[in-house]
Design a protein around this motif. Structure first.
Motif: not given
Ligand code: SF4
Length: 367
Positions: A197-210
């Protein structure tokens, strides 16, 4: 050792697109009544009365169940089992489903901890997640619970969404710190099949930063980072969840609930009608290898890992032999594992990739 009891309430106002928990969207009072009766029947017919010191009502959204029904179920548990004084009794709740009356009734029924699924304090992120509540409602629910007298409140947040900005994460962290709950759980969005439904997980790199921003912010605010995804003020670690991470036994009631008791594991039917009809649970037979894998999988999620004693009692082997395995030495040499004061753990800077490290540890021990 006292056990934990888990009660599954599989009803929500609306299904969220990313959710993997078993629940159905329903507010059907007749169905709720039949489900409550089935739960009480299951609890009353549990064959043994044992000491318990945690009860956790999870879901689904237990807070959409009538408070009187929650109270009936809690009474059934405390009648069937020996509920120890000071037990931790948690209710998962969503903003939008709490009011002053229900919070007061929950407290007077014996609930002493509430875990609120705030998920974000950004309305845009809540809308991306398909949630029915607003950021203001999440804050109001927290303040209402505090005002009602809950002095042990947990807030959940989700991060790692492709379209989520750093500012939106920082806004949520600022609000979390200013509300100052006793406990905070933070979950990275994961979806089995990419996007829904248009919801996508962030890249692993972005998630790691968060993830690292979250850890730094909450630790700076005085929280103990005690498990990969969990933070708490001293004395407010989730006692119920620690039982899972320490491989202690627990009894689950309700549709889809799992149990681990007297060395046996079983899982109830994940169909509400079959559960109400009394379909027997499925027995899970875990191989010795799987149980050993779990030792690492669960305990290395905690930031203090496991002790020499725990390892040697569980495996009946000298930890020195384990630490001498070449791959374990390599992992330690690269900083992915640390052994200090008799405990083996994954240092904080590598917890984001703990799953990968744990697979390496387990496979080097049971090649
Ligand atoms: S409210 Fe919670 S349990 Fe219900 S569908 Fe959404 S995420 Fe899943």
């Amino acid at each position: 050792m006292p056990l934990g009891v888990y009660i599954h309430i599989p009803f929500c106002l609306k299904r969220c697109p990313y959710c993997s928990f078993f629940s159905v969207a329903s507010l059907d009072r007749t169905l709720f009544t039949r489900y409550r009766d089935a739960l009480i029947y299951e609890i009353e017919h549990f064959p043994t009365s044992v000491e318990i010191d945690t009860i956790y009502f999870g879901g689904g959204t237990p807070s959409i169940f009538p408070v009187e029904f929650l109270s009936d179920i809690l009474s059934a548990v405390s009648t069937r089992f020996k509920l120890l004084p000071g037990a931790e009794i948690t209710l998962e709740a969503n903003p939008h489903t709490l009011d002053e009356r229900s919070l007061r009734l929950l407290l007077s029924s014996g609930f002493n901890r509430i875990s609120i699924g705030a998920q974000s304090f950004s309305d845009r992120v809540l809308s991306l997640l398909g949630r029915v509540h607003s950021a203001d409602e999440a804050e109001e629910s927290f303040l209402m619970a505090r005002e009602a007298g809950f002095d042990n409140i947990s807030l959940d947040i989700i991060y790692g969404i492709q379209a989520q900005t750093t500012d939106e994460l920082l806004l949520t962290l600022d609000k979390l710190v200013s509300l100052s709950p006793e406990h905070i759980s933070t979950y990275a969005l994961t979806l089995e099949d990419g996007c829904v439904s248009g919801l996508c997980p962030a890249s692993s790199e972005k998630s790691c930063g968060m993830y690292h921003r979250i850890v730094r912010c909450l630790v700076d605010a005085g929280y103990s980072h005690y498990e990969v995804s969990n933070f708490a003020r001293e004395g407010f670690f989730s006692r119920h969840n620690l039982k899972y991470w320490n491989q202690e036994e627990y009894i689950g009631f309700g549709a889809s609930a799992s149990s681990y008791f007297s060395g046996r594991r079983w899982r109830n039917s994940a169909s509400i009608e079959n559960y109400i009809a009394g379909c027997p649970p499925v027995v899970d037979i875990l191989s010795k290898e799987k149980i050993k894998d779990e030792f690492f999988l669960l305990r290395l999620r905690k930031t203090d890992g496991f002790s020499t004693n725990e390892f040697e009692q569980f495996f009946g082997e000298d930890i020195a032999d384990f630490l001498a395995i070449p791959r374990i030495q390599e992992l330690a040499g690269s900083g992915y594992l640390a052994f200090e004061d008799g405990r083996l753990f994954i240092p904080g800077e590598h917890l984001f990739v703990s799953d990968e490290i744990i697979v390496e540890v387990a496979s080097s021990f049971f090649p």
